[in-house]
Each structure stands twice: as structure tokens, then as C-alpha cells.
Design a protein around this motif. Sequence first.
Motif, PDB file in Angstrom:
ATOM      1  N   PHE B 246      -7.170   6.819  12.334  1.00 49.30           N
ATOM      2  CA  PHE B 246      -8.251   6.966  13.274  1.00 49.30           C
ATOM      3  C   PHE B 246      -8.961   8.329  13.091  1.00 49.30           C
ATOM      4  O   PHE B 246     -10.283   8.087  13.156  1.00 49.30           O
ATOM      5  N   ASP B 247      -8.340   9.052  12.534  1.00 49.49           N
ATOM      6  CA  ASP B 247      -9.243  10.591  12.303  1.00 49.49           C
ATOM      7  C   ASP B 247      -9.432  10.774  10.862  1.00 49.49           C
ATOM      8  O   ASP B 247     -10.100  11.719  10.482  1.00 49.49           O
ATOM      9  N   SER B 248      -9.558   9.638  10.107  1.00 53.01           N
ATOM     10  CA  SER B 248     -10.162   9.901   8.733  1.00 53.01           C
ATOM     11  C   SER B 248     -11.595  10.084   8.845  1.00 53.01           C
ATOM     12  O   SER B 248     -12.157   9.497   9.305  1.00 53.01           O
ATOM     13  N   PRO B 249     -12.051  11.105   8.009  1.00 53.07           N
ATOM     14  CA  PRO B 249     -13.334  11.669   7.950  1.00 53.07           C
ATOM     15  C   PRO B 249     -14.204  10.403   7.117  1.00 53.07           C
ATOM     16  O   PRO B 249     -15.371  10.293   7.466  1.00 53.07           O
ATOM     17  N   ILE B 250     -13.338   9.712   6.258  1.00 59.01           N
ATOM     18  CA  ILE B 250     -14.173   8.678   5.355  1.00 59.01           C
ATOM     19  C   ILE B 250     -13.625   7.532   5.608  1.00 59.01           C
ATOM     20  O   ILE B 250     -12.386   7.528   5.630  1.00 59.01           O
ATOM     21  N   ARG B 251     -14.610   6.588   5.766  1.00 63.33           N
ATOM     22  CA  ARG B 251     -14.062   5.079   6.026  1.00 63.33           C
ATOM     23  C   ARG B 251     -14.089   4.280   4.642  1.00 63.33           C
ATOM     24  O   ARG B 251     -15.014   4.330   4.057  1.00 63.33           O
ATOM     25  N   ALA B 252     -13.184   3.256   4.719  1.00 64.98           N
ATOM     26  CA  ALA B 252     -13.291   2.469   3.573  1.00 64.98           C
ATOM     27  C   ALA B 252     -14.378   1.432   3.759  1.00 64.98           C
ATOM     28  O   ALA B 252     -14.922   1.065   4.971  1.00 64.98           O
ATOM     29  N   GLU B 253     -15.023   1.094   2.516  1.00 69.78           N
ATOM     30  CA  GLU B 253     -16.168  -0.014   2.693  1.00 69.78           C
ATOM     31  C   GLU B 253     -15.553  -1.285   2.890  1.00 69.78           C
ATOM     32  O   GLU B 253     -16.326  -1.823   3.977  1.00 69.78           O
ATOM     33  N   SER B 254     -14.687  -1.540   2.867  1.00 69.58           N
ATOM     34  CA  SER B 254     -13.957  -2.917   3.309  1.00 69.58           C
ATOM     35  C   SER B 254     -12.400  -2.952   3.073  1.00 69.58           C
ATOM     36  O   SER B 254     -11.846  -2.616   2.337  1.00 69.58           O
ATOM     37  N   PRO B 255     -12.010  -2.934   4.398  1.00 70.46           N
ATOM     38  CA  PRO B 255     -10.413  -2.991   4.404  1.00 70.46           C
ATOM     39  C   PRO B 255      -9.854  -4.031   3.557  1.00 70.46           C
ATOM     40  O   PRO B 255      -8.570  -3.964   2.952  1.00 70.46           O
ATOM     41  N   GLN B 256     -10.600  -5.279   3.548  1.00 67.74           N
ATOM     42  CA  GLN B 256     -10.026  -6.490   2.818  1.00 67.74           C
ATOM     43  C   GLN B 256     -10.042  -5.879   1.470  1.00 67.74           C
ATOM     44  O   GLN B 256      -9.190  -6.635   0.530  1.00 67.74           O
ATOM     45  N   ALA B 257     -11.219  -5.371   0.877  1.00 71.27           N
ATOM     46  CA  ALA B 257     -11.283  -5.376  -0.549  1.00 71.27           C
ATOM     47  C   ALA B 257     -10.024  -4.132  -0.908  1.00 71.27           C
ATOM     48  O   ALA B 257      -9.432  -4.477  -2.051  1.00 71.27           O
ATOM     49  N   GLU B 258      -9.665  -3.343   0.020  1.00 71.67           N
ATOM     50  CA  GLU B 258      -8.933  -2.290  -0.219  1.00 71.67           C
ATOM     51  C   GLU B 258      -7.421  -2.951  -0.452  1.00 71.67           C
ATOM     52  O   GLU B 258      -6.829  -2.942  -1.076  1.00 71.67           O
ATOM     53  N   LEU B 259      -7.249  -4.012   0.745  1.00 74.34           N
ATOM     54  CA  LEU B 259      -5.806  -4.634   0.672  1.00 74.34           C
ATOM     55  C   LEU B 259      -5.679  -5.521  -0.641  1.00 74.34           C
ATOM     56  O   LEU B 259      -4.545  -5.427  -1.157  1.00 74.34           O
ATOM     57  N   GLU B 260      -6.919  -5.989  -1.064  1.00 73.43           N
ATOM     58  CA  GLU B 260      -6.502  -6.679  -2.314  1.00 73.43           C
ATOM     59  C   GLU B 260      -6.224  -6.008  -3.544  1.00 73.43           C
ATOM     60  O   GLU B 260      -5.505  -6.436  -4.247  1.00 73.43           O
ATOM     61  N   VAL B 261      -6.617  -4.792  -3.587  1.00 76.56           N
ATOM     62  CA  VAL B 261      -6.279  -3.979  -4.598  1.00 76.56           C
ATOM     63  C   VAL B 261      -4.767  -3.682  -4.452  1.00 76.56           C
ATOM     64  O   VAL B 261      -4.045  -3.663  -5.609  1.00 76.56           O
ATOM     65  N   TRP B 262      -4.427  -3.318  -3.217  1.00 74.25           N
ATOM     66  CA  TRP B 262      -2.850  -3.071  -3.147  1.00 74.25           C
ATOM     67  C   TRP B 262      -2.089  -4.146  -3.510  1.00 74.25           C
ATOM     68  O   TRP B 262      -1.026  -4.306  -3.862  1.00 74.25           O
ATOM     69  N   LEU B 263      -2.467  -5.670  -3.036  1.00 74.66           N
ATOM     70  CA  LEU B 263      -1.805  -6.901  -3.355  1.00 74.66           C
ATOM     71  C   LEU B 263      -1.647  -6.764  -4.878  1.00 74.66           C
ATOM     72  O   LEU B 263      -0.724  -7.371  -5.479  1.00 74.66           O
ATOM     73  N   SER B 264      -2.713  -6.527  -5.653  1.00 75.75           N
ATOM     74  CA  SER B 264      -2.634  -6.616  -7.129  1.00 75.75           C
ATOM     75  C   SER B 264      -1.581  -5.694  -7.603  1.00 75.75           C
ATOM     76  O   SER B 264      -1.141  -5.566  -8.757  1.00 75.75           O
ATOM     77  N   ARG B 265      -0.894  -4.513  -6.751  1.00 78.80           N
ATOM     78  CA  ARG B 265      -0.066  -3.572  -7.342  1.00 78.80           C
ATOM     79  C   ARG B 265       1.189  -4.008  -6.883  1.00 78.80           C
ATOM     80  O   ARG B 265       2.001  -3.323  -6.908  1.00 78.80           O
ATOM     81  N   ILE B 266       1.404  -5.237  -6.083  1.00 74.66           N
ATOM     82  CA  ILE B 266       2.629  -5.463  -5.876  1.00 74.66           C
ATOM     83  C   ILE B 266       3.359  -6.591  -6.635  1.00 74.66           C
ATOM     84  O   ILE B 266       2.865  -7.545  -7.368  1.00 74.66           O
ATOM     85  N   THR B 267       4.653  -6.668  -6.964  1.00 78.84           N
ATOM     86  CA  THR B 267       5.405  -7.468  -7.848  1.00 78.84           C
ATOM     87  C   THR B 267       6.491  -8.024  -6.889  1.00 78.84           C
ATOM     88  O   THR B 267       7.345  -7.239  -6.142  1.00 78.84           O
ATOM     89  N   LEU B 268       6.746  -9.367  -6.686  1.00 76.38           N
ATOM     90  CA  LEU B 268       7.758  -9.792  -5.918  1.00 76.38           C
ATOM     91  C   LEU B 268       9.032 -10.167  -6.700  1.00 76.38           C
ATOM     92  O   LEU B 268       8.871 -10.499  -8.071  1.00 76.38           O
ATOM     93  N   GLU B 269       9.917  -9.731  -6.152  1.00 78.27           N
ATOM     94  CA  GLU B 269      11.362  -9.966  -6.836  1.00 78.27           C
ATOM     95  C   GLU B 269      11.971 -11.054  -6.722  1.00 78.27           C
ATOM     96  O   GLU B 269      11.883 -11.952  -5.394  1.00 78.27           O
ATOM     97  N   ASP B 270      12.754 -11.803  -7.461  1.00 79.68           N
ATOM     98  CA  ASP B 270      13.394 -12.860  -7.411  1.00 79.68           C
ATOM     99  C   ASP B 270      14.799 -12.444  -6.424  1.00 79.68           C
ATOM    100  O   ASP B 270      15.516 -11.762  -6.991  1.00 79.68           O
ATOM    101  N   GLN B 271      15.172 -13.310  -5.472  1.00 82.31           N
ATOM    102  CA  GLN B 271      16.037 -12.714  -4.630  1.00 82.31           C
ATOM    103  C   GLN B 271      17.243 -13.823  -4.533  1.00 82.31           C
ATOM    104  O   GLN B 271      18.186 -13.352  -4.169  1.00 82.31           O
ATOM    105  N   GLU B 272      17.033 -15.010  -5.374  1.00 79.06           N
ATOM    106  CA  GLU B 272      18.169 -15.860  -5.535  1.00 79.06           C
ATOM    107  C   GLU B 272      18.833 -15.420  -6.776  1.00 79.06           C
ATOM    108  O   GLU B 272      18.442 -14.863  -7.633  1.00 79.06           O
TER     109      GLU B 272
END
Lengths: 183, 272
Positions: B246-272
Motif C-alpha cells: 500500500f505505502d510503496s512509493p513506486i508502483r509496478a508497471e504491471s502486476p501480471q508482468a511481475e508475477l510472470e517473472v516470479w513464475l519463471s523462478r519457480i520449480t515444482l518438485e515431484d512429490q510422489e
Amino acid sequence: MDPNLIDRARRGDKEAFTALVLGLGDRLYSVAYRILRDAGRAEDAVQQAFLTAWRELPRLRDDSRLEAWLHKLLVHACYAEIRQTRRWQSGLRLVTNEDSGPTTDDAQLSVARRDELERAFHRLSGEQRAVLVLYHYLGFSGAEIADVLGLSPGTVRSRLHHARQHMRAAIEADSRIATGGLA
Amino acid sequence: MTRPLDADRVLEDWLAEGPSRLPDRAIDGIVRQLQDTPQRGSRWIPRRDRMNRLFLSVGGAAAALLVAVVGFVHLYGGGPAPVPGESPTPVTIDSPEPSPEPSEAPEPVTFTSERHGYSILLPDDGWIVIERPGEWAPDTMFGQESPGVDYILAPGGPIGDYRHELFLNSQPIPEESTYEDWLADYDLRGGRTFGYECRLQPPYAAGTVDGRPVRLSNFVCGGQRWAEAMWEHAGRAYSLRFGEIFDSPIRAESPQAELEVWLSRITLEDQE
């Protein structure tokens, strides 16, 4: 800090870690209180910082970095506290000063000035507060703050500059009031 | 004669006031929680492996950006579930690797969640992951404070110097149900829980996480912009939300674009 104590704590010795808590807890709490201006939240932040340190201690490669690392964990725990406070509370919390009192005889701060400082400080971001406290309370240099917080020296300078300007304005405003506007 | 105002001295006197002794109850609390807090071994992925995974997943994200598909408008409110005045849950901060040498450049670190079965590459060791205890209960929504949440707090983002937060939760998909059914129920649940308070910014888009399809959505809650990714993996349904502070002085251009970068940093583990 005793390297033997750190080594024992690293290998899972809870008594040794408790000794570290007893040795460093007061200092961390003092810093947390000054950043958060709230005794309860400061306790929470210190607890979180120490629990993180306990979990991660096996991976601390340089024992001489323990205190700097703890300060970093503490400051980040304070950020988390500030975010929770700001999100869920519309107004500022009342600050309890039960344990506090002036520490210097010749520097008695007026109630009005304290209020002004308190308000001004609460308007600072967590990052600005942390830099201000490390510099003016702990006496860290800019380079030491940059090291502890993992920031560039320029970022530290910038944050410190803005925080000090903000607090200075509050102090000078209070001073003008105290002298009837003839500062 | 009046003395010039020494603002630094006033400030330092003011900072000197206040308690300087950690209360015994806090020490007791730390000692008590040590009993339930295991020390971390070397769960961190070796650096070379980390960077390989990052390289591969960045490629996946780039592909995802090319195939973003327009979806449909749906009343939806998957936003956070803040509870005003709620006191912080006792939490464990899962911190990144301790700083090595002062002169060393920031080094990415990987946080691994065994309970949710994923790893995420964080930009440096200034990040905090708070693992809320408990599990995400069926037929409920969740917020940052809810059971089971991994709450990731950022001092700065991978594509900009501003502050934001991420939180992830997952739950098993019931055996008699499908992911599509689960997702439809989730959307209805969100609508019932948050209604118009969280305004969906259409449309849905498609993305990927570790090669798996993801549904992306955007919404606004109380002036705060959010993006959410939903996916299925190993019999579990996942939600990852990105939000501005809320109080961040700088806003992201696009939350979705940011989220996609984060998704690219995720690795899913095999749980079985």
C-alpha cells in the motif's frame, strides 16, 4: 562473541544458542524498539530474528559476521512488523513509554517535541527508520550500514539524507512553535 | 543569546530514550520455540543447479508471454482476506543464506518449501519467507495471514527497485473432483467471500510455471493491485498472488508482468 559458543549453537546446542540470545538480546531489542516504537512488536521482531538465526546458523560461514547478520535479520523482521501494522491498522498505535525515560539531564525533551518526533518518525518508511537508527543510535558508519543491510553506500546515503531532513524539519518546526514562531 | 538548534543531538537524545532490556518473557518465548524449530541442513540447491533451473525457467516464461490468451470476464475476488486488528500469528521466518563477505555481490538464493513442493529463486539474501503454520482448509479462501501460506516479503523486485509481496498456498484436489471443478468452485468461493470489494481486471490470461499451464488474473482490492496465478501439480491446486504494498512509493508497471517473472523462478518438485 565466543566462537566456541557459536560453533556449539551451529551444531544444535540449544543451551549455547540461549547464551547467545542472552548476550545479544538486549542490543537487538533496543534497536527493534527504536525502529518500531512499540515494545510488543519489538519483542516479536527479536523473537523472529533469533528463530531465523537458529534455523540458518549451520550455514553461517564466518563467525565474525554473526552480529552483522543478526542485525540484518532483525531489520528485516522489523520491516515485516511495519508492513503488518500499516496494512491492518488505519491509525498509528499508541506508543507505550512505561519503560522509558530521559537518559541525559541536560537534554530533557519536551512532551510536544517528543510527540512531533514520534509523528515524524512514524511517517518514515521502514527502510529509512532502520538507517536512521543504525546511524544515530548504534553509531554505525554509512559503510557499516551498507554492509549490514546489503545495500549500496549510495542507497544508504540517500535514505539517511531523506530521513534526517524529515526529522530535522519536525525538530525545527517544534522549535519555531516553542519560540513563538520567531526561529 | 540562543544556542543554535542541534537537530542531530535532539534526535540522538530522543532515540536514546526507551527500553534497552529484552524482557524475560521474550527470552522464554525464544527458548520455548527453539524446541519446535529444526535447524536447516543444506536444503539449498547448489548454485550451478540453481542457475541452470533459472535459465530453463526463464525460457519457459518468455514462451508464456508469447502465448498469452484473452479469456473472459468473470466475477471474481481472489484477493487477500485481511482481518483488521488481527494480531500476528506466531511465525517462523525462513531466511535466505547468511551474508558471506561484505564485498560480495548479492547472490540469488533458493527457498524450498517441502510442504507445498516447490522452490523459488529469490534475488538475494534480503528476503524473508514466513511459513504460516497449518494447512489451507478445503472450501475456504485465504489471505496473507491464513494457515498454510508462504508469505514472501520483498525489499525490491527482480525487475525494479520497489517493494511488493508474494504469497502462495496449495491444497489437495479431492479425489472425486477435477482441477477444473476445483477452480470453478474456487472462483465462486472468491466471489462469495469478497464480492465486489475486489474488482477483477479482465481478462484471464495464460502462462506457465515450470512448463505447466497457469491461469493468470488481475484484480484490485482497496486500491492495491494484485495478480494471481492458479495451477495444478501432483494432485494439488496452487495459488500464487503478487501484490503491491500500500505505502510503496513506486508502483509496478504491471502486476501480471511481475508475477510472470516470479513464475519463471519457480520449480515444482515431484512429490510422489
